[in-house]
Design a protein around this motif. Structure first.
Motif, PDB file in Angstrom:
ATOM      1  N   GLN A  48       0.823  -1.199   0.000  1.00  8.94           N
ATOM      2  CA  GLN A  48       0.000   0.000   0.000  1.00  8.94           C
ATOM      3  C   GLN A  48       0.860   1.252   0.000  1.00  8.94           C
ATOM      4  O   GLN A  48       0.565   2.227  -0.703  1.00  8.94           O
ATOM      5  N   GLN A  49       1.940   1.226   0.767  1.00 10.19           N
ATOM      6  CA  GLN A  49       2.860   2.360   0.797  1.00 10.19           C
ATOM      7  C   GLN A  49       3.501   2.571  -0.578  1.00 10.19           C
ATOM      8  O   GLN A  49       3.645   3.710  -1.032  1.00 10.19           O
ATOM      9  N   ALA A  50       3.878   1.467  -1.240  1.00 11.51           N
ATOM     10  CA  ALA A  50       4.473   1.571  -2.572  1.00 11.51           C
ATOM     11  C   ALA A  50       3.472   2.130  -3.573  1.00 11.51           C
ATOM     12  O   ALA A  50       3.808   2.972  -4.414  1.00 11.51           O
ATOM     13  N   GLU A  51       2.212   1.674  -3.483  1.00  7.46           N
ATOM     14  CA  GLU A  51       1.171   2.178  -4.391  1.00  7.46           C
ATOM     15  C   GLU A  51       0.928   3.668  -4.160  1.00  7.46           C
ATOM     16  O   GLU A  51       0.801   4.438  -5.116  1.00  7.46           O
ATOM     17  N   ASN A  52       0.880   4.070  -2.890  1.00  3.81           N
ATOM     18  CA  ASN A  52       0.681   5.487  -2.584  1.00  3.81           C
ATOM     19  C   ASN A  52       1.846   6.322  -3.106  1.00  3.81           C
ATOM     20  O   ASN A  52       1.646   7.431  -3.623  1.00  3.81           O
ATOM     21  N   ALA A  53       3.062   5.774  -2.983  1.00  2.00           N
ATOM     22  CA  ALA A  53       4.244   6.494  -3.470  1.00  2.00           C
ATOM     23  C   ALA A  53       4.197   6.630  -4.990  1.00  2.00           C
ATOM     24  O   ALA A  53       4.560   7.679  -5.543  1.00  2.00           O
ATOM     25  N   ARG A  54       3.739   5.563  -5.686  1.00  4.38           N
ATOM     26  CA  ARG A  54       3.644   5.633  -7.144  1.00  4.38           C
ATOM     27  C   ARG A  54       2.603   6.666  -7.567  1.00  4.38           C
ATOM     28  O   ARG A  54       2.827   7.433  -8.510  1.00  4.38           O
ATOM     29  N   ARG A  55       1.467   6.684  -6.872  1.00  3.71           N
ATOM     30  CA  ARG A  55       0.429   7.663  -7.204  1.00  3.71           C
ATOM     31  C   ARG A  55       0.948   9.086  -7.015  1.00  3.71           C
ATOM     32  O   ARG A  55       0.701   9.967  -7.850  1.00  3.71           O
ATOM     33  N   GLN A  56       1.657   9.302  -5.909  1.00  2.00           N
ATOM     34  CA  GLN A  56       2.219  10.630  -5.668  1.00  2.00           C
ATOM     35  C   GLN A  56       3.238  10.976  -6.738  1.00  2.00           C
ATOM     36  O   GLN A  56       3.306  12.118  -7.212  1.00  2.00           O
ATOM     37  N   GLY A  57       4.033   9.974  -7.147  1.00  2.00           N
ATOM     38  CA  GLY A  57       5.019  10.201  -8.192  1.00  2.00           C
ATOM     39  C   GLY A  57       4.365  10.550  -9.517  1.00  2.00           C
ATOM     40  O   GLY A  57       4.860  11.401 -10.260  1.00  2.00           O
ATOM     41  N   VAL A  58       3.248   9.894  -9.829  1.00  2.00           N
ATOM     42  CA  VAL A  58       2.520  10.196 -11.069  1.00  2.00           C
ATOM     43  C   VAL A  58       2.050  11.650 -11.056  1.00  2.00           C
ATOM     44  O   VAL A  58       2.130  12.353 -12.076  1.00  2.00           O
ATOM     45  N   ARG A  59       1.555  12.099  -9.928  1.00  2.00           N
ATOM     46  CA  ARG A  59       1.110  13.501  -9.827  1.00  2.00           C
ATOM     47  C   ARG A  59       2.293  14.453 -10.027  1.00  2.00           C
ATOM     48  O   ARG A  59       2.181  15.468 -10.724  1.00  2.00           O
ATOM     49  N   GLN A  60       3.410  14.137  -9.415  1.00  2.00           N
ATOM     50  CA  GLN A  60       4.581  15.004  -9.494  1.00  2.00           C
ATOM     51  C   GLN A  60       5.183  15.043 -10.899  1.00  2.00           C
ATOM     52  O   GLN A  60       5.731  16.063 -11.314  1.00  2.00           O
ATOM     53  N   HIS A  61       5.079  13.929 -11.626  1.00  2.00           N
ATOM     54  CA  HIS A  61       5.727  13.827 -12.936  1.00  2.00           C
ATOM     55  C   HIS A  61       4.705  13.724 -14.068  1.00  2.00           C
ATOM     56  O   HIS A  61       4.987  13.144 -15.121  1.00  2.00           O
ATOM     57  N   ALA A  62       3.538  14.307 -13.848  1.00  2.00           N
ATOM     58  CA  ALA A  62       2.471  14.238 -14.849  1.00  2.00           C
ATOM     59  C   ALA A  62       2.913  14.819 -16.187  1.00  2.00           C
ATOM     60  O   ALA A  62       2.605  14.277 -17.252  1.00  2.00           O
ATOM     61  N   GLU A  63       3.644  15.922 -16.150  1.00  2.00           N
ATOM     62  CA  GLU A  63       4.069  16.562 -17.403  1.00  2.00           C
ATOM     63  C   GLU A  63       5.015  15.659 -18.181  1.00  2.00           C
ATOM     64  O   GLU A  63       4.902  15.529 -19.409  1.00  2.00           O
ATOM     65  N   ALA A  64       5.966  15.035 -17.477  1.00  4.29           N
ATOM     66  CA  ALA A  64       6.910  14.143 -18.144  1.00  4.29           C
ATOM     67  C   ALA A  64       6.203  12.916 -18.719  1.00  4.29           C
ATOM     68  O   ALA A  64       6.566  12.422 -19.797  1.00  4.29           O
ATOM     69  N   LEU A  65       5.198  12.430 -18.039  1.00  3.87           N
ATOM     70  CA  LEU A  65       4.456  11.275 -18.529  1.00  3.87           C
ATOM     71  C   LEU A  65       3.693  11.605 -19.807  1.00  3.87           C
ATOM     72  O   LEU A  65       3.581  10.778 -20.711  1.00  3.87           O
ATOM     73  N   ARG A  66       3.168  12.809 -19.894  1.00  2.00           N
ATOM     74  CA  ARG A  66       2.373  13.207 -21.060  1.00  2.00           C
ATOM     75  C   ARG A  66       3.253  13.689 -22.221  1.00  2.00           C
ATOM     76  O   ARG A  66       2.746  13.929 -23.312  1.00  2.00           O
ATOM     77  N   ASP A  67       4.547  13.816 -21.984  1.00  4.22           N
ATOM     78  CA  ASP A  67       5.468  14.259 -23.034  1.00  4.22           C
ATOM     79  C   ASP A  67       5.952  13.033 -23.808  1.00  4.22           C
ATOM     80  O   ASP A  67       6.652  12.180 -23.262  1.00  4.22           O
TER      81      ASP A  67
END
Length: 271
Positions: free
Chosen positions: A87-106
């Protein structure tokens, strides 16, 4: 520290000593020296025991006897710990997705597939030599086509050795000649064994400019694209392929069409 708190710490210490062999098997990948426990019958540094030596020995014997009579509590504790870590890893991944949303969409030098103007984006990290990636190679595009309002961004994530990186470099270089989608599909579905020879044979069969392809494969653009994707994958704790990201949800592994559609629906609901 209260007497009750000190007693609880001692009980945990006894449980840790008994569970240590199981924990060592379960978490064999944990860093050496990460597990430490207070020896049974000794207080933590700076704590004064509220019990005499005989009283403490009696408590320890009772705790040990209870655990030996009820060994299932050790595996229950291990499962609770595993669930908590996941659960901690999943929460960390979700937070990472929010932080790196621009890079993911590039998409970088790669084209945006599906509907480039779609309201939801499927991001897929993959490796051409990954058998699970090959099993679901058409999943993102087929789902996007059926939906009609979904963008697809592929992230070249070669983690399975030099042949994987060679294939990714060739695919990105093919994008520079406007042939990424066809080259990607052929590598995933038509080339049985992905290596340097088979990759170059495919490029020749597709009538790509081989001299230009080889030059582009070594270009800063290609190198930086792969480096950025690797860094992004590490930041998002993506340790294997495939991995799908939709909205803030990360799904590691080969998922089903139904699961991917649920992720899309959830992303639209979250806005």
């Amino acid at each position: 520290m209260t007497a009750l708190a000190r007693l609880f710490r001692r009980l945990l210490g006894t449980l840790a000593l008994l569970a240590l062999p199981l924990l060592a098997l379960t978490f064999a990948a944990a860093p050496a020296g990460a597990q430490q426990s207070t020896p049974t019958g000794s207080a933590a540094p700076g704590d004064a025991s509220p019990f005499s030596g005989q009283e403490q020995d009696a408590i320890d014997r009772r705790v040990r006897a209870y655990i030996l009579d009820n060994p299932e509590i050790i595996m229950q504790a291990v499962q609770i710990l595993r669930d908590r870590q996941e659960q901690q890893a999943e929460n960390a991944r979700r937070q990472g997705v929010r932080q790196h949303a621009e890079a993911l969409r590039d998409s970088g030098p790669l084209p945006v597939l599906g509907n480039p103007d779609g309201d939801v984006t499927i991001v897929e990290f993959f490796d051409y030599r990954c058998p699970y990636c090959r099993q679901v190679s058409n999943l993102a595009l087929a789902t996007a086509k059926a939906d009609g309002n979904v963008r697809v961004i592929y992230k070249e994530y070669p983690i399975l050795g030099p042949d994987s990186e060679f294939a990714s470099r060739a695919a990105i270089a093919a994008a520079m000649q406007g042939e990424y989608a066809a080259f990607h599909k052929a590598l995933m579905t038509e080339v049985q064994t992905v290596n340097q020879d088979s990759v170059m044979r495919l490029a020749e069969m597709m009538d790509l400019d081989i001299a230009q392809l080889k030059a582009d494969m070594q270009s800063d653009t290609v190198t930086q694209t792969i480096q950025r994707t690797r860094q992004l994958g590490q930041q998002l704790r993506i340790n294997g392929t495939p991995a799908f990201i939709v909205g803030t949800e990360v799904a590691p592994g080969a998922i089903s069409r139904d699961e991917l559609e649920k992720m899309i629906a959830q992303a639209r609901q979250e806005g």
